[in-house]
Design a protein around this motif. Structure first.
Motif, mmCIF file in Angstrom:
data_model
loop_
_atom_site.group_PDB
_atom_site.id
_atom_site.type_symbol
_atom_site.label_atom_id
_atom_site.label_comp_id
_atom_site.label_asym_id
_atom_site.label_seq_id
_atom_site.Cartn_x
_atom_site.Cartn_y
_atom_site.Cartn_z
ATOM 1 N N VAL A 1 0.861 -1.178 0.000
ATOM 2 C CA VAL A 1 0.000 0.000 0.000
ATOM 3 C C VAL A 1 0.897 1.227 0.000
ATOM 4 O O VAL A 1 2.075 1.168 0.386
ATOM 5 C CB VAL A 1 -0.968 0.039 1.208
ATOM 6 N N ARG A 2 0.326 2.333 -0.466
ATOM 7 C CA ARG A 2 1.052 3.600 -0.491
ATOM 8 C C ARG A 2 0.363 4.609 0.417
ATOM 9 O O ARG A 2 -0.849 4.529 0.644
ATOM 10 C CB ARG A 2 1.095 4.180 -1.919
ATOM 11 N N ALA A 3 1.154 5.545 0.900
ATOM 12 C CA ALA A 3 0.608 6.594 1.756
ATOM 13 C C ALA A 3 1.312 7.898 1.452
ATOM 14 O O ALA A 3 2.486 7.923 1.060
ATOM 15 C CB ALA A 3 0.792 6.242 3.229
ATOM 16 N N ARG A 4 0.592 8.982 1.640
ATOM 17 C CA ARG A 4 1.245 10.287 1.562
ATOM 18 C C ARG A 4 2.171 10.472 2.754
ATOM 19 O O ARG A 4 3.285 10.973 2.611
ATOM 20 C CB ARG A 4 0.194 11.401 1.521
ATOM 21 N N TYR A 5 1.690 10.048 3.927
ATOM 22 C CA TYR A 5 2.495 10.118 5.135
ATOM 23 C C TYR A 5 2.367 8.802 5.898
ATOM 24 O O TYR A 5 1.292 8.181 5.904
ATOM 25 C CB TYR A 5 2.041 11.258 6.053
ATOM 26 N N VAL A 6 3.441 8.396 6.539
ATOM 27 C CA VAL A 6 3.439 7.214 7.399
ATOM 28 C C VAL A 6 3.890 7.630 8.792
ATOM 29 O O VAL A 6 4.846 8.403 8.946
ATOM 30 C CB VAL A 6 4.363 6.112 6.851
ATOM 31 N N ILE A 7 3.189 7.129 9.787
ATOM 32 C CA ILE A 7 3.555 7.364 11.190
ATOM 33 C C ILE A 7 3.999 6.037 11.784
ATOM 34 O O ILE A 7 3.225 5.077 11.844
ATOM 35 C CB ILE A 7 2.368 7.930 11.995
ATOM 36 N N GLY A 8 5.247 5.977 12.216
ATOM 37 C CA GLY A 8 5.754 4.793 12.889
ATOM 38 C C GLY A 8 5.482 4.877 14.379
ATOM 39 O O GLY A 8 6.153 5.624 15.098
ATOM 40 N N ALA A 9 4.484 4.132 14.815
ATOM 41 C CA ALA A 9 4.151 4.027 16.237
ATOM 42 C C ALA A 9 4.323 2.575 16.652
ATOM 43 O O ALA A 9 3.568 2.050 17.472
ATOM 44 C CB ALA A 9 2.720 4.504 16.487
ATOM 45 N N ASP A 10 5.304 1.929 16.046
ATOM 46 C CA ASP A 10 5.473 0.483 16.159
ATOM 47 C C ASP A 10 6.556 0.072 17.138
ATOM 48 O O ASP A 10 7.178 -0.977 16.995
ATOM 49 C CB ASP A 10 5.706 -0.148 14.789
#
Length: 474
Positions: free
Chosen positions: A176-185
């Motif tokens: 999948v693609r995203a404009r923004y990704v947030i790593g909360a992992d």
């Protein structure tokens, strides 16, 4: 184990999302809720289908509770917690709580909170908090949740941030693609590794044993109700209430160089708990027991391109001070509202540079505090400013609809507070966030510090809006 209610399937979408959040802990849930409530189509991914049943945190700070209150979740949060004064009691045993010494741990008391806020710090176990936030997220139409979904890789390209996903129950993957990704992992963040952000870490500084138990300990401590109890019997140990009436977390630190707890059986553990409680025949049921190793770490940067880090992916602290979860929640809200402004066209990308500028100093302070052997013993006066920041002061305001807090006047866009109406626009800023205006009486305006010509413009977090700061951030 408690779980978030079933996730929304995402099949049939075009595979592109304005924001993808990786990780459904407190940081990721807060960021996703903030975005979704602002109308941003958001995908939240989580490897697990249930919340972690061992309560890893139990203190919810004043600012965190203010945020949850603004979402209408305060009552639900309290329902899973315990009614305590957030202080530490140092006592020979729980049965001798009346002889104990009360110690400040950096959170305001009931009376102090009443002057600062419309709410107060709560003793709520993390598993309940995550369940409440998860259920709320899935009630927001623009939020999409996929559980039991692993993120195997993350990379950036000209057409967005790409994520390779895999269902945990099969080997089929997709991108999948995203404009923004947030790593909360979390501490082993795949997002952080995928975008090439380095981490500076200490050696292991704490080794802890922790057990979740059922025991009638409120009957033992009687009216001495606190958020944490440190006992001196049986080599010392800590008790934290964990909701559900008689659920508690019991723990102690140990030295791997000199202590051997590998053969600590359940009977020995129960005997140790009874000794620390000061009740030889205390009924105890052990639900879970684990060993934890703690270190402190911080990412060299919180952003790489269009990928951001929040919570433990960006910084990790030891349990001292109880700041880890609350720092993560504040990260999620700070980044969430700023991303929503950029995606909605209310601000340009320079606003996002203020995320790390504002959050890193708080993370560094809390990290240093967690490494201090006396880091749990701090006055609220010294620590509350790191929790509340520079937000609008709280006062109660009488309205035709009833009494509200000044914090209830804040909206998703800009909020102007003042003693008179004005036609002035929000300064030297080439964008137009939604503007809500509230005209206050002179006395109220003066108490809030907004009794100046044109009033004061406030961000969604209650901080004074200074567009030039965002323009110069890059």
């Amino acid at each position: 184990m408690p779980s978030m209610s079933g996730g929304h399937a995402i099949h049939g979408t075009d595979g592109f999302w304005p924001v993808v959040v990786v990780g459904a802990g407190p940081a990721g849930l807060t960021a996703a809720i903030t975005l979704a409530r602002a109308g941003i189509r958001t995908l939240l991914l989580n490897r697990r289908s249930t919340v972690f049943s061992h309560p890893r945190a139990t203190v919810v700070s004043l600012r965190s509770m203010e945020l949850f209150r603004s979402w209408g979740l305060e009552t639900e949060m309290w329902a899973g917690g315990d009614d305590v004064e957030w202080r530490m009691l140092l006592t020979p045993t729980l049965a001798k709580a009346s002889l104990g010494q009360v110690i400040d741990v950096g959170y305001p008391s009931r009376s102090e909170s009443a002057r600062l806020s419309p709410t107060r710090p709560a003793a709520v176990p993390q598993d309940h908090l995550e369940t409440v936030l998860g259920n709320h997220l899935q009630s927001v139409p623009t939020a999409h949740v996929e559980l039991e979904c692993a993120v195997d890789d993350v990379w950036q390209a000209n057409n967005g941030v790409h994520l390779r996903l895999r269902r945990v129950d099969d080997a089929v993957d997709r991108v999948v693609r995203a404009r923004y990704v947030i790593g909360a992992d979390g501490a082993r963040s795949v997002v952080r590794q995928g975008v090439g952000i380095a981490l500076t870490s200490t050696e292991d500084v704490m080794h802890s044993f922790s057990a979740v138990i059922r025991a009638p300990l409120w009957e033992v401590v009687d009216q001495h109700r606190y958020g944490i109890y440190v006992t001196e019997a049986s080599g010392g140990g800590t008790f934290l209430p964990a909701g559900q009436g008689d659920r508690w977390v019991y723990g102690f630190s140990w030295d791997p160089q000199g202590d051997d707890i590998s053969d600590l059986g359940q009977d020995q553990l129960i005997a140790r708990i009874r000794s620390a409680a000061g009740v030889p025949d205390l009924p105890v049921r052990v639900l879970d027991q684990r060993r934890f190793t703690f270190s402190a770490a911080i990412a060299d940067q919180f952003r790489a391109g269009d990928a951001f880090l929040i919570g433990d992916a960006a910084h990790r602290v030891t349990p001292r001070g109880g700041t880890g979860m609350n720092t993560a929640i504040a990260d999620g809200f700070n980044l969430g509202w700023k991303l929503s402004w950029v995606i909605n066209g209310w601000a340009d990308d320079t606003l996002l540079e203020t995320y790390e500028l504002e959050r890193r100093p708080v993370a560094e302070h809390n990290l240093a505090r967690s490494l201090d052997p006396m880091g749990s013993r701090r006055s609220a006066r010294d620590e509350v400013r790191f929790d509340l920041g520079d937000r609008l002061p709280h006062i109660w305001i009488d309205t035709p609809a009833g009494r509200i807090s000044s914090l209830d006047l804040l909206g998703l866009g800009l909020t102007r507070l003042g003693a008179s109406r004005t036609s002035r626009q929000p300064g030297d800023w080439p964008y137009s966030p939604p503007l809500t205006e509230h005209r206050l009486d002179q006395q109220t305006a003066a108490l809030l510090g907004v009794d100046r010509p044109g009033g004061v413009l406030l961000r969604p977090d209650g901080v004074v809006w200074e567009p030039q700061v965002a323009l110069n951030a890059a």
